[in-house]
Write a protein that holds these residues in place. Structure first.
Motif, mmCIF file in Angstrom:
data_model
loop_
_atom_site.group_PDB
_atom_site.id
_atom_site.type_symbol
_atom_site.label_atom_id
_atom_site.label_comp_id
_atom_site.label_asym_id
_atom_site.label_seq_id
_atom_site.Cartn_x
_atom_site.Cartn_y
_atom_site.Cartn_z
ATOM 1 N N GLY A 40 13.282 -17.656 -15.072
ATOM 2 C CA GLY A 40 12.354 -17.754 -13.946
ATOM 3 C C GLY A 40 11.010 -18.251 -14.455
ATOM 4 N N LYS A 41 10.011 -18.324 -13.574
ATOM 5 C CA LYS A 41 8.690 -18.811 -13.948
ATOM 6 C C LYS A 41 7.608 -17.902 -13.395
ATOM 7 C CE LYS A 41 9.836 -23.737 -14.338
ATOM 8 N NZ LYS A 41 9.465 -25.117 -13.900
ATOM 9 N N PHE A 42 6.465 -17.910 -14.110
ATOM 10 C CA PHE A 42 5.322 -17.121 -13.647
ATOM 11 C C PHE A 42 4.055 -17.756 -14.217
ATOM 12 C CE2 PHE A 42 2.272 -13.564 -14.066
ATOM 13 C CZ PHE A 42 2.257 -13.124 -12.746
ATOM 14 N N ASN A 43 3.053 -17.915 -13.351
ATOM 15 C CA ASN A 43 1.776 -18.501 -13.774
ATOM 16 C C ASN A 43 0.630 -17.534 -13.475
ATOM 17 O OD1 ASN A 43 3.344 -20.745 -14.221
ATOM 18 N ND2 ASN A 43 2.508 -21.938 -12.505
ATOM 19 N N TYR A 44 -0.391 -17.588 -14.308
ATOM 20 C CA TYR A 44 -1.610 -16.818 -14.030
ATOM 21 C C TYR A 44 -2.785 -17.440 -14.782
ATOM 22 C CZ TYR A 44 -0.801 -14.511 -18.576
ATOM 23 O OH TYR A 44 -0.602 -14.246 -19.916
ATOM 24 N N THR A 45 -3.989 -17.088 -14.362
ATOM 25 C CA THR A 45 -5.203 -17.583 -15.023
ATOM 26 C C THR A 45 -5.588 -16.628 -16.147
ATOM 27 O OG1 THR A 45 -6.013 -18.618 -12.990
ATOM 28 C CG2 THR A 45 -7.634 -18.180 -14.725
ATOM 29 N N LEU A 46 -5.787 -17.188 -17.322
ATOM 30 C CA LEU A 46 -6.143 -16.361 -18.477
ATOM 31 C C LEU A 46 -7.535 -15.786 -18.304
ATOM 32 C CD1 LEU A 46 -5.186 -15.527 -21.366
ATOM 33 C CD2 LEU A 46 -6.472 -17.490 -22.221
ATOM 34 N N ARG A 47 -7.654 -14.502 -18.490
ATOM 35 C CA ARG A 47 -8.960 -13.870 -18.401
ATOM 36 C C ARG A 47 -9.879 -14.376 -19.510
ATOM 37 N NH1 ARG A 47 -7.076 -7.620 -18.257
ATOM 38 N NH2 ARG A 47 -6.272 -8.389 -20.255
ATOM 39 N N LYS A 48 -11.165 -14.482 -19.205
ATOM 40 C CA LYS A 48 -12.131 -14.961 -20.191
ATOM 41 C C LYS A 48 -12.171 -14.030 -21.398
ATOM 42 C CE LYS A 48 -16.921 -16.469 -20.714
ATOM 43 N NZ LYS A 48 -18.249 -16.637 -20.047
ATOM 44 N N SER A 49 -12.047 -12.734 -21.171
ATOM 45 C CA SER A 49 -12.079 -11.770 -22.273
ATOM 46 C C SER A 49 -10.895 -11.964 -23.213
ATOM 47 C CB SER A 49 -12.090 -10.333 -21.729
ATOM 48 O OG SER A 49 -10.926 -10.083 -20.954
ATOM 49 N N ASP A 50 -9.739 -12.361 -22.652
ATOM 50 C CA ASP A 50 -8.558 -12.599 -23.492
ATOM 51 C C ASP A 50 -8.722 -13.877 -24.309
ATOM 52 O OD1 ASP A 50 -7.385 -10.314 -22.544
ATOM 53 O OD2 ASP A 50 -6.193 -11.327 -21.004
ATOM 54 N N ALA A 51 -9.355 -14.887 -23.705
ATOM 55 C CA ALA A 51 -9.626 -16.120 -24.449
ATOM 56 C C ALA A 51 -10.598 -15.846 -25.595
ATOM 57 C CB ALA A 51 -10.195 -17.183 -23.511
ATOM 58 N N GLU A 52 -11.610 -15.043 -25.340
ATOM 59 C CA GLU A 52 -12.571 -14.695 -26.385
ATOM 60 C C GLU A 52 -11.920 -13.852 -27.473
ATOM 61 O OE1 GLU A 52 -15.634 -12.835 -24.137
ATOM 62 O OE2 GLU A 52 -16.606 -14.738 -23.567
ATOM 63 N N ALA A 53 -10.934 -13.042 -27.088
ATOM 64 C CA ALA A 53 -10.218 -12.223 -28.067
ATOM 65 C C ALA A 53 -9.454 -13.098 -29.054
ATOM 66 C CB ALA A 53 -9.266 -11.265 -27.354
ATOM 67 N N VAL A 54 -8.868 -14.180 -28.555
ATOM 68 C CA VAL A 54 -8.148 -15.110 -29.429
ATOM 69 C C VAL A 54 -9.099 -15.683 -30.475
ATOM 70 C CG1 VAL A 54 -6.904 -17.302 -29.556
ATOM 71 C CG2 VAL A 54 -6.408 -15.690 -27.702
ATOM 72 N N LYS A 55 -10.275 -16.095 -30.035
ATOM 73 C CA LYS A 55 -11.265 -16.669 -30.945
ATOM 74 C C LYS A 55 -11.706 -15.632 -31.982
ATOM 75 C CE LYS A 55 -15.666 -19.148 -30.992
ATOM 76 N NZ LYS A 55 -16.753 -19.735 -30.158
ATOM 77 N N SER A 56 -11.962 -14.418 -31.545
ATOM 78 C CA SER A 56 -12.412 -13.358 -32.453
ATOM 79 C C SER A 56 -11.341 -13.023 -33.486
ATOM 80 C CB SER A 56 -12.776 -12.103 -31.661
ATOM 81 O OG SER A 56 -13.880 -12.340 -30.809
#
Length: 278
Positions: A219-235
């Motif tokens: 199946g499929k599922f889409n969502y918008t990545l939270r800004k805090s999660d994007a910043e977590a990747v960078k950190s």
């Protein structure tokens, strides 16, 4: 008549001895220069002089024995200097790492895990009950990983695609896969190791967003990545680089220490001790 007959032999012997002494003196001069360089901690210069002596005067046997002994001193001094440098660098890197770790939590159950994972508090499971999100983490040894956590109707997702405008990064074939069901809600987790993640972590860390996360399988599922999660990747990637630098510097320090012990044993075995004066 006998003297005349053997005079050429005696003369040749005397010339040979004289040449041998000249060679030893010339070789000794280079050794003296190498020793002076060594005392100034110019180990590279000392090595060049010793190499020059060996190649220029291969038959200066007395000098070569001294050169071998001095070369071990040079190697020991060089490694001790390296050890001091690596130790200082390691201390600085560990301090940087520890300062960064103040913002992270360690997920580790000593009953089952030898190595734990660092993540930001807002990305822990207990702070994301019911959420579908991307979790970034890095092991104590510096192995970074991104985990796609999905909750809802089962889709058996194995493909993770993150896009921003017309750009995207995608990865399939997860490193690990987990699925469970509770009260009619399915939880799916797939993890990708950094470097085998299709560039997703770098894509998120270096982009501005907003990012769309697309999960697909049965199946499929889409969502918008939270800004805090994007910043977590960078950190997490920033912490990863520091942890890896710590591990690399520790290996260099330990290798230098092992080399020092090897040279010391060699010196004890082969170096000629000076005779005590009577």
């Amino acid at each position: 008549m006998i003297i005349k007959k053997y005079f050429p032999i005696f003369a040749a012997a005397l010339i040979s001895v004289s040449c041998g002494e000249d060679i030893e003196r010339s070789a000794q001069a280079l050794i003296d220069e190498a020793r002076a360089a060594y005392e100034l901690q110019d180990y590279a210069g000392a090595k060049l002089l010793l190499d020059s002596m060996k190649s220029t005067y291969p038959k200066a046997f007395k000098a070569r024995r001294q050169a071998l002994q001095l070369s071990r001193d040079v190697e020991l001094g060089e490694q001790e200097r390296s050890l001091s440098y690596y130790t200082k660098q390691l201390e600085q890197l560990e301090q940087t790492r520890d300062n960064m770790l103040a913002a992270f939590v360690l997920d580790k159950d000593s009953r089952y895990q030898d190595i734990g994972y660092y993540m930001l508090p807002e990305q822990t499971i207990k702070n994301n009950v019911g959420n579908s999100y991307l979790r970034a983490q890095v092991s104590e040894k510096g192995v970074a990983m991104i985990t796609s956590i999905y909750r809802g109707k089962a889709i058996s997702h194995t493909t993770l695609r993150v896009s921003c405008g017309d750009s995207y990064a995608v990865c399939e074939a997860p490193k690990s896969k987990y699925s469970s069901k509770h009260l009619g809600v399915t939880t799916e987790r797939i993890s990708y190791v950094y470097g085998e993640d299709g560039g997703i972590m770098d894509f998120v860390a270096n982009g501005e967003g907003p990012f769309t996360v697309e999960l697909s399988g049965k199946g499929k599922f889409n969502y918008t990545l939270r800004k805090s999660d994007a910043e977590a990747v960078k950190s997490v990637l920033e912490l990863t680089r520091v942890i890896q630098a710590v591990e690399s510097m520790r290996e260099l320090r330990d290798e230098a220490a092992r080399h020092i012990e090897f040279v010391k044993r060699s010196k004890e075995k082969y170096d000629v001790k000076p005779q005590a004066e009577e």
